[in-house]
Design a protein around this motif. Structure first.
Motif, PDB file in Angstrom:
ATOM      1  N   GLY A 234       0.837  -1.190   0.000  1.00  0.00           N
ATOM      2  CA  GLY A 234       0.000   0.000   0.000  1.00  0.00           C
ATOM      3  C   GLY A 234       0.867   1.233   0.000  1.00  0.00           C
ATOM      4  N   ASN A 235       0.537   2.179   0.878  1.00  0.00           N
ATOM      5  CA  ASN A 235       1.351   3.378   1.025  1.00  0.00           C
ATOM      6  C   ASN A 235       2.156   3.380   2.316  1.00  0.00           C
ATOM      7  N   SER A 236       2.076   2.279   3.076  1.00  0.00           N
ATOM      8  CA  SER A 236       2.692   2.281   4.404  1.00  0.00           C
ATOM      9  C   SER A 236       4.159   1.881   4.395  1.00  0.00           C
ATOM     10  N   ALA A 237       4.576   1.008   3.469  1.00  0.00           N
ATOM     11  CA  ALA A 237       5.956   0.523   3.481  1.00  0.00           C
ATOM     12  C   ALA A 237       6.364   0.058   2.095  1.00  0.00           C
ATOM     13  N   ALA A 238       7.658   0.028   1.866  1.00  0.00           N
ATOM     14  CA  ALA A 238       8.196  -0.459   0.594  1.00  0.00           C
ATOM     15  C   ALA A 238       9.432  -1.307   0.864  1.00  0.00           C
ATOM     16  N   GLY A 271      13.800   8.218  14.037  1.00  0.00           N
ATOM     17  CA  GLY A 271      12.986   8.535  15.207  1.00  0.00           C
ATOM     18  C   GLY A 271      11.808   7.574  15.341  1.00  0.00           C
ATOM     19  N   ARG A 272      10.739   8.052  15.941  1.00  0.00           N
ATOM     20  CA  ARG A 272       9.583   7.173  16.159  1.00  0.00           C
ATOM     21  C   ARG A 272       8.870   6.832  14.858  1.00  0.00           C
ATOM     22  N   ASP A 273       9.123   7.598  13.798  1.00  0.00           N
ATOM     23  CA  ASP A 273       8.492   7.315  12.516  1.00  0.00           C
ATOM     24  C   ASP A 273       9.112   6.108  11.812  1.00  0.00           C
ATOM     25  N   ALA A 274      10.171   5.536  12.388  1.00  0.00           N
ATOM     26  CA  ALA A 274      10.858   4.421  11.740  1.00  0.00           C
ATOM     27  C   ALA A 274      10.280   3.063  12.116  1.00  0.00           C
ATOM     28  N   PHE A 275       9.173   3.055  12.816  1.00  0.00           N
ATOM     29  CA  PHE A 275       8.609   1.790  13.272  1.00  0.00           C
ATOM     30  C   PHE A 275       7.190   1.609  12.734  1.00  0.00           C
ATOM     31  N   LEU A 276       6.909   0.389  12.295  1.00  0.00           N
ATOM     32  CA  LEU A 276       5.577   0.058  11.811  1.00  0.00           C
ATOM     33  C   LEU A 276       4.766  -0.586  12.930  1.00  0.00           C
ATOM     34  N   ILE A 280       5.151  -6.272  13.055  1.00  0.00           N
ATOM     35  CA  ILE A 280       6.444  -6.024  12.407  1.00  0.00           C
ATOM     36  C   ILE A 280       7.530  -5.792  13.460  1.00  0.00           C
ATOM     37  N   SER A 281       8.629  -6.522  13.332  1.00  0.00           N
ATOM     38  CA  SER A 281       9.739  -6.421  14.286  1.00  0.00           C
ATOM     39  C   SER A 281      10.280  -4.995  14.361  1.00  0.00           C
ATOM     40  N   ARG A 282      10.762  -4.629  15.541  1.00  0.00           N
ATOM     41  CA  ARG A 282      11.374  -3.326  15.733  1.00  0.00           C
ATOM     42  C   ARG A 282      12.879  -3.347  15.450  1.00  0.00           C
ATOM     43  N   ARG A 361      10.733  23.791  11.199  1.00  0.00           N
ATOM     44  CA  ARG A 361       9.491  24.405  11.664  1.00  0.00           C
ATOM     45  C   ARG A 361       8.987  23.720  12.930  1.00  0.00           C
ATOM     46  N   ARG A 362       9.132  22.394  12.962  1.00  0.00           N
ATOM     47  CA  ARG A 362       8.719  21.670  14.176  1.00  0.00           C
ATOM     48  C   ARG A 362       9.530  22.136  15.378  1.00  0.00           C
ATOM     49  N   GLY A 363      10.838  22.343  15.124  1.00  0.00           N
ATOM     50  CA  GLY A 363      11.696  22.746  16.225  1.00  0.00           C
ATOM     51  C   GLY A 363      11.351  24.112  16.764  1.00  0.00           C
ATOM     52  N   ARG A 364      10.642  24.931  15.979  1.00  0.00           N
ATOM     53  CA  ARG A 364      10.267  26.267  16.470  1.00  0.00           C
ATOM     54  C   ARG A 364       8.912  26.266  17.172  1.00  0.00           C
ATOM     55  N   GLY A 365       8.372  25.087  17.397  1.00  0.00           N
ATOM     56  CA  GLY A 365       7.154  25.044  18.205  1.00  0.00           C
ATOM     57  C   GLY A 365       5.968  24.385  17.581  1.00  0.00           C
ATOM     58  N   ALA A 366       6.038  24.007  16.295  1.00  0.00           N
ATOM     59  CA  ALA A 366       4.904  23.345  15.676  1.00  0.00           C
ATOM     60  C   ALA A 366       4.734  21.965  16.278  1.00  0.00           C
ATOM     61  N   PRO A 367       3.519  21.543  16.532  1.00  0.00           N
ATOM     62  CA  PRO A 367       3.312  20.232  17.149  1.00  0.00           C
ATOM     63  C   PRO A 367       3.655  19.115  16.190  1.00  0.00           C
ATOM     64  N   PRO A 368       4.195  17.968  16.702  1.00  0.00           N
ATOM     65  CA  PRO A 368       4.521  16.841  15.828  1.00  0.00           C
ATOM     66  C   PRO A 368       3.254  16.175  15.332  1.00  0.00           C
ATOM     67  N   PRO A 369       3.358  15.406  14.239  1.00  0.00           N
ATOM     68  CA  PRO A 369       2.181  14.706  13.736  1.00  0.00           C
ATOM     69  C   PRO A 369       1.760  13.624  14.718  1.00  0.00           C
ATOM     70  N   PRO A 370       0.509  13.200  14.685  1.00  0.00           N
ATOM     71  CA  PRO A 370       0.066  12.144  15.582  1.00  0.00           C
ATOM     72  C   PRO A 370       0.872  10.872  15.386  1.00  0.00           C
ATOM     73  N   ARG A 371       1.119  10.139  16.461  1.00  0.00           N
ATOM     74  CA  ARG A 371       1.872   8.890  16.401  1.00  0.00           C
ATOM     75  C   ARG A 371       1.150   7.899  15.486  1.00  0.00           C
ATOM     76  N   GLY A 372       1.950   7.305  14.612  1.00  0.00           N
ATOM     77  CA  GLY A 372       1.404   6.270  13.740  1.00  0.00           C
ATOM     78  C   GLY A 372       0.842   6.806  12.449  1.00  0.00           C
ATOM     79  N   LYS A 373       0.689   8.104  12.313  1.00  0.00           N
ATOM     80  CA  LYS A 373       0.148   8.640  11.074  1.00  0.00           C
ATOM     81  C   LYS A 373       1.216   8.646   9.990  1.00  0.00           C
ATOM     82  N   ARG A 374       0.894   8.189   8.793  1.00  0.00           N
ATOM     83  CA  ARG A 374       1.855   8.088   7.702  1.00  0.00           C
ATOM     84  C   ARG A 374       1.509   9.078   6.613  1.00  0.00           C
TER      85      ARG A 374
END
Length: 374
Positions: A234-238, A271-276, A280-282, A361-374
């Protein structure tokens, strides 16, 4: 006579090594400082010409060395260096080391290194491939020698030279980029360009003590990675094939993270975006699948390494078929010199730049995306 000038002929196994390395092998009592002194005073010569410790020597050359008594006078007042005993390997360790061998000939071994095993030792690292080489002498008189390395958490094909001559030959192949390495990786998301080249310079990241690398357009060393998408979930992994055309530290990991598709399990760069999610193994999903290099005695070594269990299980879980990866042809395409290659390079650089600006931009205060969102 003890006061006679000594002459040695460079053997084939010593072809291409530095002169100071030759002394370490054959006249270990002559320290680097002593050899340097002989060079400064003109007493050290190769084929009649003055030489320095850093000069490369060739098989058949004649090395002229001062008389033995000169070395004796220098060393007799120097306290002997304590010898470091190499720890002996137990039966289980020997059996384990030999189980890693997937190719063996008179010049080379290829090991299938498991994830989690370091290639070389270091601070707080006592278990590593270099130590296990003591179990892999077989019928040779010398100890096998590492000629390249894999990251601790990267699995797969690792080439080892069985003689000094072979190790020198393979080292030249890696430094001249005639050796070809093919890696498989599972990455987060799917690259918009399915077959491309990443060309982004890499440098040590300040403040990490050299433990982490990053893309640095101003100070970085040139780095090139070709990638090809083998299959997608799909769009989650390659599932991608990676071929490094340079050999920078952590190059594949840095490059894939830089274009927004970190390798699954690589928290260091993704970072945390590197895990499915799900089953799926970590663990890191980066595997040196194949190595191809010219053999010092003619012909080629071309070996594939089986996947570790966690990687093979992920392929099944994502609906991939292992044979599809080996179906890709290992060609010699040089994308940089084609119009299509230039387009892909520009697209990937732009994508990496957008990702970097987003991080700022995130480092200047923008909130990170929700966990698990791709």
């Amino acid at each position: 006579m003890s006061d006679a000038i000594r002459t040695f002929t460079v053997a084939p196994d010593d072809d291409g090594i530095r002169l100071d390395r030759w002394f370490k092998r054959h006249l270990p009592d002559a320290s680097f400082n002593i050899v340097s002194r002989w060079a400064r005073t003109g007493q050290l010569r190769v084929d009649g010409k003055r030489a320095t410790p850093g000069d490369r020597i060739e098989a058949g050359q004649q090395i002229r060395v001062p008389p033995a008594e000169v070395l004796a006078k220098v060393t007799e007042t120097r306290p002997p260096r304590p010898k470091r005993e190499r720890p002996s390997l137990g039966e289980d360790e020997t059996a384990f080391a030999q189980s890693l061998v997937i190719h063996k000939d008179a010049a080379a071994l290829v090991l299938n290194k498991p994830p989690g095993l370091a290639t070389q030792g270091g601070t707080k690292t006592d278990e590593h491939v270099d130590r296990l080489l003591d179990a892999l002498w077989y019928d040779e008189d010398g100890r096998p020698k590492l000629v390249h390395r894999l990251d601790k958490d990267t699995s797969g094909a690792l080439l080892v030279g069985r003689t000094a001559r072979a190790a020198g030959h393979f080292a030249k192949a890696f430094s001249s980029r005639t050796a070809r390495k093919v890696y498989w990786a599972i990455v987060v998301g799917v690259p918009s360009i399915e077959d491309g080249m990443i060309e982004l310079p890499i440098a040590k990241q300040p403040g990490t003590g050299g433990e982490k690398m990053h893309v640095d357009e101003k100070e970085g060393s040139p780095a090139r990675t070709r990638y090809r998408v083998i299959d997608r979930a799909g769009n989650s992994a390659a599932w991608v094939e990676l071929q490094p055309f340079t050999g920078r530290t952590h190059q594949l990991r840095v490059h894939m993270a830089a274009i927004g598709h970190p390798i699954v399990g690589d928290g260091k760069y993704g970072g945390r975006d590197a895990f499915l999610t799900g089953t799926i193994s970590r663990k890191m999903h980066l595997h040196a699948r194949r190595i191809r290099v010219d053999h010092p005695d003619g012909g080629q070594i071309d070996v594939r390494a089986d996947l570790p269990p966690h990687f093979a299980e992920t392929l099944v879980a994502l609906g991939f078929t292992e044979a599809d990866g080996d179906a890709l042809v290992l060609d010699e395409v040089k994308f940089k010199d084609t119009d299509e290659g230039k387009r892909r390079l520009v697209a990937n650089k732009a994508k990496a730049a957008r990702k970097e600006r987003k991080g700022e931009r995130r480092g200047r205060g923008a909130p990170p995306p929700p966990r698990g969102k791709r």
